[in-house]
Design a protein around this motif. Structure first.
Motif, PDB file in Angstrom:
ATOM      1  N   ARG A   4       0.807  -1.218   0.000  1.00 22.31           N
ATOM      2  CA  ARG A   4       0.000   0.000   0.000  1.00 22.31           C
ATOM      3  C   ARG A   4       0.844   1.273   0.000  1.00 22.31           C
ATOM      4  N   TYR A   5       2.156   1.138   0.134  1.00 19.80           N
ATOM      5  CA  TYR A   5       2.995   2.312   0.342  1.00 19.80           C
ATOM      6  C   TYR A   5       4.117   2.402  -0.671  1.00 19.80           C
ATOM      7  N   GLY A   6       4.318   3.622  -1.156  1.00 17.08           N
ATOM      8  CA  GLY A   6       5.490   3.875  -1.964  1.00 17.08           C
ATOM      9  C   GLY A   6       6.753   3.746  -1.130  1.00 17.08           C
ATOM     10  N   MET A   7       7.835   3.347  -1.790  1.00 18.27           N
ATOM     11  CA  MET A   7       9.133   3.214  -1.134  1.00 18.27           C
ATOM     12  C   MET A   7      10.161   4.045  -1.874  1.00 18.27           C
ATOM     13  N   GLY A   8      11.181   4.455  -1.163  1.00 23.20           N
ATOM     14  CA  GLY A   8      12.215   5.262  -1.783  1.00 23.20           C
ATOM     15  C   GLY A   8      13.584   5.008  -1.194  1.00 23.20           C
ATOM     16  N   TRP A   9      14.578   5.517  -1.904  1.00 23.07           N
ATOM     17  CA  TRP A   9      15.962   5.520  -1.447  1.00 23.07           C
ATOM     18  C   TRP A   9      16.487   6.946  -1.490  1.00 23.07           C
ATOM     19  N   CYS A  10      17.171   7.341  -0.431  1.00 17.98           N
ATOM     20  CA  CYS A  10      17.850   8.621  -0.358  1.00 17.98           C
ATOM     21  C   CYS A  10      19.283   8.374   0.076  1.00 17.98           C
ATOM     22  N   ARG A  11      20.137   9.382  -0.083  1.00 17.74           N
ATOM     23  CA  ARG A  11      21.519   9.233   0.343  1.00 17.74           C
ATOM     24  C   ARG A  11      22.044  10.551   0.889  1.00 17.74           C
ATOM     25  N   GLN A  12      23.079  10.444   1.715  1.00 19.85           N
ATOM     26  CA  GLN A  12      23.699  11.620   2.294  1.00 19.85           C
ATOM     27  C   GLN A  12      25.211  11.440   2.284  1.00 19.85           C
ATOM     28  N   ALA A  13      25.898  12.316   1.576  1.00 25.43           N
ATOM     29  CA  ALA A  13      27.348  12.321   1.510  1.00 25.43           C
ATOM     30  C   ALA A  13      27.896  13.298   2.543  1.00 25.43           C
TER      31      ALA A  13
END
Length: 123
Positions: free
Chosen positions: A31-40
């Motif tokens: 039921r939910y969208g998923m995502g990927w984020c990153r931090q340098a």
């Protein structure tokens, strides 16, 4: 309570590939969208990729288009990030995240976050 547990980070040479995984629990995954984020280091957290609940639609940051692929296996409650042709500038801590609904657009509000996993790409 939703939990997101990441695995698959590590060290890879430039031009190589890596698969990052995130296993979810706590609410109906599809039921939910998923995502990927990153931090340098020294930078703000940035959006990398997102996928709809069914897996039928995706969005990518311009910096990773053509190199990274987001996918999901709803039977396993798992989202993946396949990273190809890796560059040193991809070095960052990568976080998976779950949206507040079936949202997958850039700038989506995320309710839950994984613990973060280091990806290091050597020159």
């Amino acid at each position: 309570q939703v939990q997101l547990v990441e695995s698959g980070g590590g060290l890879v040479q430039a031009g190589g590939s890596l698969r990052h995984s995130c296993a979810a629990s706590g609410r109906t995954f599809s039921r939910y969208g998923m995502g990927w984020c990153r931090q340098a280091p020294g930078k703000e957290r940035e959006f990398v990729a997102a996928i709809s609940g069914s897996g039928g639609s995706t969005n990518y940051a311009d910096s990773v288009k053509g190199r990274f692929t987001i996918s999901r296996d709803n039977a396993k409650n798992t989202v993946y990030l396949h990273m190809n042709s890796l560059k040193p500038e991809d070095t960052a801590v990568y976080y998976c995240a779950q949206a507040s609904g079936n949202y997958y657009y850039i700038g989506v509000q995320y309710d839950y976050w994984g613990q973060g996993t280091q990806v290091t790409v050597s020159s």
